[in-house]
Design an enzyme around this catalytic site. Structure first.
Site, PDB file in Angstrom:
ATOM      1  N   SER A 132       7.723 -15.443   9.667  1.00 54.28           N
ATOM      2  CA  SER A 132       7.848 -14.194   8.822  1.00 54.28           C
ATOM      3  C   SER A 132       7.498 -14.000   7.350  1.00 54.28           C
ATOM      4  O   SER A 132       7.598 -13.502   6.614  1.00 54.28           O
ATOM      5  CB  SER A 132       9.157 -13.662   8.988  1.00 54.28           C
ATOM      6  N   GLY A 133       6.624 -15.316   7.613  1.00 59.97           N
ATOM      7  CA  GLY A 133       6.031 -15.743   5.510  1.00 59.97           C
ATOM      8  C   GLY A 133       6.517 -16.678   5.374  1.00 59.97           C
ATOM      9  O   GLY A 133       6.239 -16.553   4.420  1.00 59.97           O
ATOM     10  N   THR A 135       6.012 -19.854   4.904  1.00 61.50           N
ATOM     11  CA  THR A 135       4.440 -21.023   4.912  1.00 61.50           C
ATOM     12  C   THR A 135       3.879 -20.663   3.310  1.00 61.50           C
ATOM     13  O   THR A 135       3.550 -20.854   2.132  1.00 61.50           O
ATOM     14  CB  THR A 135       3.101 -21.043   5.603  1.00 61.50           C
ATOM     15  N   HIS A 188      14.827 -22.704   8.659  1.00 66.80           N
ATOM     16  CA  HIS A 188      14.477 -21.246   9.758  1.00 66.80           C
ATOM     17  C   HIS A 188      15.944 -21.204   9.934  1.00 66.80           C
ATOM     18  O   HIS A 188      16.029 -19.871  11.100  1.00 66.80           O
ATOM     19  CB  HIS A 188      13.537 -21.369  11.311  1.00 66.80           C
ATOM     20  N   PRO A 209       9.943  -6.507  12.510  1.00 66.04           N
ATOM     21  CA  PRO A 209      10.403  -8.156  13.974  1.00 66.04           C
ATOM     22  C   PRO A 209       9.216  -8.000  14.943  1.00 66.04           C
ATOM     23  O   PRO A 209       9.025  -9.411  15.542  1.00 66.04           O
ATOM     24  CB  PRO A 209      11.416  -6.715  14.756  1.00 66.04           C
ATOM     25  N   ALA A 213       7.242 -11.339  16.209  1.00 69.28           N
ATOM     26  CA  ALA A 213       7.463 -12.176  17.733  1.00 69.28           C
ATOM     27  C   ALA A 213       6.097 -12.331  17.831  1.00 69.28           C
ATOM     28  O   ALA A 213       5.479 -12.907  18.901  1.00 69.28           O
ATOM     29  CB  ALA A 213       8.070 -11.243  18.519  1.00 69.28           C
ATOM     30  N   SER A 215       3.354 -12.446  16.745  1.00 68.92           N
ATOM     31  CA  SER A 215       2.944 -13.932  15.775  1.00 68.92           C
ATOM     32  C   SER A 215       3.473 -15.195  16.526  1.00 68.92           C
ATOM     33  O   SER A 215       3.343 -16.104  16.591  1.00 68.92           O
ATOM     34  CB  SER A 215       2.976 -14.473  14.242  1.00 68.92           C
TER      35      SER A 215
END
Length: 387
Positions: A132-133, A135, A188, A209, A213, A215
């Site tokens: 969800s971002g 990295t 996480h 979401p 998911a 990804s």
């Protein structure tokens, strides 16, 4: 998980035996035979019962391992099934109750690391559901803190994942202790399970979401590196829209508990919901993946001002450019090396929004929204579903 990694995990749990026993008892797992939780954990983490790592960390013989298994079967934690193709073979599998113990053990180890970790003033904890971002936010923070587009090490070294059980606790703690710059700590784990002193900054990145998911789906199938002989002929499984749609529909319908499953829909919605309640906290910042895509300079400026670092000057445009999704994808081998069996560039697959919802039929999308409404407040969902 290799035997050596399993050995490290079980040794870590053994070091905290009294606290672990209290944790399992509070979860109504107080009828476990001695060392039974480690057998269940080994099966969930690695597969099989009599692994070398398990016997080494417990100091037990094959006979003792068999006695533990028998007790776990008798108490409903394990199931024995005869192989229909060869009735001389018996398969040992986790029951739902046995898997719940393994998940509880995993949660205990994760949260224990946060209780034991020695924080410093100024530490930054980046807490996001996977894909969800994470990295992206690590990269933005590293650029702001180190003030150079030529980062001195790959992201897993610059911003270690504190509660990744694949890496021994002592190694993670030592790596962070050796850093002299302002530390960026990845996780996480929802903030509800993390205890931090007030001088630590906590950051959460939200994302639609369904995009998160899908990804996750593609990332789980990123197993063939370019140029390897093992690459299958034809399209990879992750590129099959029919398989992706089926997986996504199952992800929406899965009603298993969120505990130990942070990437489930329940786990993800809990992570975002918990962050939503903290958005007015002085030590907390909330970002949206779509905002990073639409206005990266503005979002970097907001973060930089909060952290007390410069957001102007001759190097500012270069820092913003280095944080773009396209530049990160081009530098994937340097930023996020995943190992020889995975494609680093595919880790930065697309970076856009809307691909999850686009896979679903109108009925499936309505089902998603109904389930989301049962798991999260309306104002959070309106925010998450932007972009």
């Amino acid at each position: 998980m290799s035997d050596e990694q399993l050995l490290s995990v079980l040794r870590e749990a053994s070091d905290l035996q009294a606290d672990l026993d209290a944790h399992l008892s509070a979860a109504a797992f107080d009828d476990l035979p001695p060392q039974g939780q480690f057998v269940l954990g080994a099966m969930a983490f690695r597969g099989g019962v009599a692994t070398g790592g398990l016997k080494r960390v417990l100091g037990i013989t094959d006979r003792q391992a068999g006695e533990i298994v028998d007790a776990l079967v008798g108490r409903g934690y394990l199931d024995l099934r005869v192989d229909p193709a060869d009735r001389r073979r018996i398969h040992v599998t986790l029951t739902g109750r046995g898997r719940a113990v393994a998940l509880s053990l995993w949660d205990f180890l994760r949260t224990a690391r946060w209780r034991l970790f020695p924080f410093r003033p100024g530490d930054i904890v980046i807490s996001t559901p996977a894909k969800s971002g994470t990295t992206w936010m690590q990269m933005i923070c590293a650029l702001l803190i180190l003030r150079t587009t030529e980062l001195p090490a790959p992201m897993p070294q610059l911003s270690p994942w504190l509660d990744d059980m694949v890496c021994p606790r002592d190694e993670v703690f030592a790596a962070l202790a050796g850093q002299s710059h302002r530390r960026l700590i990845k996780t996480h784990t929802p903030l509800s399970d993390i205890v931090t002193p007030p001088e630590v900054t906590r950051i959460v990145v939200g994302r639609h979401p369904l995009d998160t998911a899908i990804s996750l789906y593609h990332q789980s199938r990123n197993t063939d590196s370019p140029g390897t002989a093992a690459a299958p002929a034809g399209p990879r499984a992750g590129q099959d829209p029919v398989a992706a749609r089926k997986w996504l529909a199952q992800w929406i319908e899965d009603d298993s508990p969120r505990e130990g499953q942070p990437s489930s829909m329940q786990g993800m919605m809990w992570h975002f919901s918990d962050a939503w309640t903290r958005r007015a906290d002085a030590d907390f910042l909330l970002f949206h993946y779509a905002d990073l895509s639409a206005d990266l300079p503005g979002e970097m400026t907001r973060l930089g001002r909060y952290l007390g670092v410069g957001t102007s000057g001759g190097d500012w445009a270069d820092l913003v450019a280095a944080a773009s999704f396209e530049r990160m994808r081009a530098a994937a081998n340097r930023i996020q090396p995943l190992g020889p069996a995975r494609n680093n560039t595919a880790f930065f697959r697309r970076g856009g929004s809307g691909s999850g919802a686009a896979l679903l039929s109108d009925g499936e999308l309505s089902g998603y929204h109904a389930r989301a409404a049962a798991l999260a407040p309306a104002d959070l969902l309106a925010w998450l579903h932007r972009g």
